[in-house]
Every structure is written in structure tokens, then in C-alpha cells.
Design a protein around this motif. Structure first.
Motif, short mmCIF file in Angstrom:
data_model
loop_
_atom_site.label_atom_id
_atom_site.label_comp_id
_atom_site.label_asym_id
_atom_site.label_seq_id
_atom_site.Cartn_x
_atom_site.Cartn_y
_atom_site.Cartn_z
N ALA A 54 0.85 -1.18 0.00
CA ALA A 54 0.00 0.00 0.00
C ALA A 54 0.89 1.24 0.00
O ALA A 54 2.01 1.19 0.49
CB ALA A 54 -0.92 0.01 1.22
N VAL A 55 0.37 2.32 -0.57
CA VAL A 55 1.11 3.57 -0.66
C VAL A 55 0.17 4.72 -0.32
O VAL A 55 -1.00 4.68 -0.66
CB VAL A 55 1.68 3.77 -2.09
CG1 VAL A 55 2.36 5.12 -2.23
CG2 VAL A 55 2.64 2.66 -2.44
N GLY A 56 0.70 5.73 0.34
CA GLY A 56 -0.07 6.92 0.62
C GLY A 56 0.82 8.14 0.65
O GLY A 56 2.01 8.05 0.94
N VAL A 57 0.23 9.29 0.30
CA VAL A 57 0.95 10.55 0.32
C VAL A 57 0.04 11.58 0.97
O VAL A 57 -1.14 11.67 0.64
CB VAL A 57 1.33 11.01 -1.10
CG1 VAL A 57 1.99 12.38 -1.08
CG2 VAL A 57 2.25 9.99 -1.76
N TYR A 58 0.60 12.34 1.91
CA TYR A 58 -0.15 13.42 2.55
C TYR A 58 0.58 14.72 2.28
O TYR A 58 1.69 14.94 2.76
CB TYR A 58 -0.28 13.17 4.06
CG TYR A 58 -0.96 14.32 4.77
CD1 TYR A 58 -2.30 14.59 4.54
CD2 TYR A 58 -0.26 15.14 5.63
CE1 TYR A 58 -2.93 15.66 5.16
CE2 TYR A 58 -0.89 16.20 6.27
CZ TYR A 58 -2.21 16.45 6.02
OH TYR A 58 -2.83 17.51 6.64
N PRO A 59 -0.02 15.63 1.47
CA PRO A 59 0.61 16.93 1.22
C PRO A 59 0.60 17.77 2.50
O PRO A 59 -0.39 17.77 3.23
CB PRO A 59 -0.25 17.55 0.13
CG PRO A 59 -1.53 16.81 0.15
CD PRO A 59 -1.29 15.48 0.80
N LEU A 60 1.69 18.48 2.73
CA LEU A 60 1.84 19.15 4.00
C LEU A 60 2.60 20.46 3.83
O LEU A 60 3.72 20.47 3.32
CB LEU A 60 2.62 18.21 4.93
CG LEU A 60 2.68 18.48 6.39
CD1 LEU A 60 1.29 18.57 7.01
CD2 LEU A 60 3.46 17.38 7.07
N ALA A 61 1.99 21.56 4.26
CA ALA A 61 2.68 22.85 4.29
C ALA A 61 3.14 23.05 5.73
O ALA A 61 2.35 23.40 6.60
CB ALA A 61 1.74 23.96 3.86
N ALA A 62 4.40 22.79 5.98
CA ALA A 62 4.93 22.87 7.33
C ALA A 62 6.39 23.29 7.29
O ALA A 62 7.07 23.12 6.28
CB ALA A 62 4.80 21.52 8.03
N GLU A 63 6.85 23.84 8.42
CA GLU A 63 8.26 24.18 8.55
C GLU A 63 9.10 22.92 8.69
O GLU A 63 10.19 22.82 8.13
CB GLU A 63 8.45 25.09 9.76
CG GLU A 63 7.75 26.42 9.62
CD GLU A 63 7.50 27.11 10.95
OE1 GLU A 63 8.19 26.80 11.94
OE2 GLU A 63 6.60 27.96 10.99
N SER A 64 8.58 21.97 9.46
CA SER A 64 9.28 20.69 9.62
C SER A 64 8.30 19.62 10.08
O SER A 64 7.24 19.91 10.62
CB SER A 64 10.44 20.80 10.62
OG SER A 64 9.94 20.99 11.92
N VAL A 65 8.70 18.39 9.81
CA VAL A 65 7.95 17.21 10.24
C VAL A 65 8.95 16.25 10.84
O VAL A 65 10.03 16.04 10.30
CB VAL A 65 7.22 16.54 9.06
CG1 VAL A 65 6.57 15.25 9.50
CG2 VAL A 65 6.18 17.46 8.47
N THR A 66 8.58 15.67 11.97
CA THR A 66 9.42 14.66 12.61
C THR A 66 8.63 13.36 12.64
O THR A 66 7.50 13.33 13.13
CB THR A 66 9.79 15.08 14.05
OG1 THR A 66 10.47 16.34 13.98
CG2 THR A 66 10.69 14.05 14.69
N VAL A 67 9.21 12.32 12.07
CA VAL A 67 8.59 11.00 12.08
C VAL A 67 9.41 10.10 12.99
O VAL A 67 10.62 9.94 12.79
CB VAL A 67 8.50 10.40 10.66
CG1 VAL A 67 7.90 9.00 10.71
CG2 VAL A 67 7.68 11.30 9.74
N ALA A 68 8.75 9.56 13.98
CA ALA A 68 9.35 8.59 14.90
C ALA A 68 8.63 7.26 14.70
O ALA A 68 7.58 7.22 14.06
CB ALA A 68 9.20 9.09 16.34
N PRO A 69 9.14 6.17 15.23
CA PRO A 69 8.49 4.88 15.05
C PRO A 69 7.03 4.83 15.52
O PRO A 69 6.23 4.09 14.96
CB PRO A 69 9.36 3.92 15.84
CG PRO A 69 10.73 4.54 15.78
CD PRO A 69 10.46 6.01 15.87
N THR A 70 6.67 5.63 16.52
CA THR A 70 5.31 5.55 17.05
C THR A 70 4.57 6.89 17.08
O THR A 70 3.49 6.98 17.66
CB THR A 70 5.32 4.98 18.48
OG1 THR A 70 6.13 5.83 19.31
CG2 THR A 70 5.85 3.56 18.50
#
Length: 155
Positions: A54-70
């Protein structure tokens, strides 16, 4: 005797004021608009729950995004908001790596020599947290290779 009681007008005005006050409270207590972090987490969770591939994309207008495991955090307009992932852990992907190519759509069988090399790359990233400056979007991909079922998330 069939006319309005003398206190009918004041009773009507009192009920109208009470109704207006309660309606205002109900509007204030209503559901709030989801934050960018909640929407990003919802996208990651939807792809992770869908199963592989499966694939997904979420467009985002942000200064930064942090992705952690949870969890995922989004900073926009100087405010940081976080949301937990329900279908984790995910593997945060470092841009410019071979895993980033897999996240972008390259089959892992073409990117890695064998399942063991793929697993080693995942073991390294599973413990990491990735921060993306001006990401534009969050990309998510769930895939299976051999005994490995993984959800990759990143830019």
C-alpha cells in the motif's frame, strides 16, 4: 382569560436567552478540526492498516515534520503538534538512502542484495527519528519481502 399570561413574555425571553447560551456552549465544545499532525498520522495509519502493498501521500505545508516509530510531529507557524500512530511502529526513512528509494517506489529486491541486507537497513532506521525541513509531503509505503512486513514513512 384566554390571553397571554402576564409573565409569558418574560418567560419567553428567558428561554430564548438560555437557548442561545446553550447553543454557544455546544458550538464551543464541538469537535475541533484535526491538526496537521493528526492528519499525517491518520495517513500513516491508513496505509499501515491497509496491509502490504500500500502507498499513501499526505501533502503538508509545514516548517518541519518529525517521524518517529510511534508518532509524528508537525511544526507550522512556530507551533508544534504531535500525534501518536495507532499502527506502529513505522520505519522513519532518512532522505538520500537506499530505503528512501524503496519508499519512493523501487522494489526492495532491486535496492538490496538480499532480505538480510534489507532487514539490517530496517533495524538501523527502526531506532531512529527523522526530521524533515519543509517536507512538502509525507510519503508512506507498506511492503512485504520474505518474512519482513514493514511500513516506511518519510519525505
Amino acid at each position: 382569560m384566554l390571553g397571554l399570561p402576564a409573565d409569558g413574555v418574560s418567560l419567553f425571553v428567558g428561554v430564548a436567552l438560555l437557548s442561545t447560551a446553550l447553543a454557544g456552549t455546544a458550538v464551543q465544545l464541538g469537535p475541533s478540526t484535526p491538526t496537521g499532525a493528526e492528519r499525517a498520522a491518520d495517513t500513516i495509519d491508513a496505509v499501515a492498516a491497509d496491509g502490504a502493498p500500500a502507498v499513501g501521500v499526505y501533502p503538508l505545508a509545514a516548517e518541519s515534520v518529525t517521524v518517529a516509530p510511534t508518532a509524528v510531529s508537525v511544526t507550522a507557524d512556530g507551533t508544534t503538534q504531535s500525534a501518536s500512530l495507532q499502527y506502529g511502529p513505522v520505519a522513519p526513512v532518512d532522505p538520500g538512502t537506499t530505503l528512501a528509494a524503496v519508499l519512493a517506489g523501487q522494489p526492495p529486491q532491486q535496492a538490496y542484495e538480499n532480505v538480510s541486507a534489507f532487514e539490517t537497513a530496517l533495524d538501523t532506521t527502526d531506532r531512529s527519528t527523522q526530521q524533515y525541513t519543509r517536507p512538502g509531503q509525507i510519503r508512506v509505503r507498506t511492503l512485504t519481502w520474505g518474512d519482513i512486513d514493514v511500513t516506511l514513512a518519510g519525505r
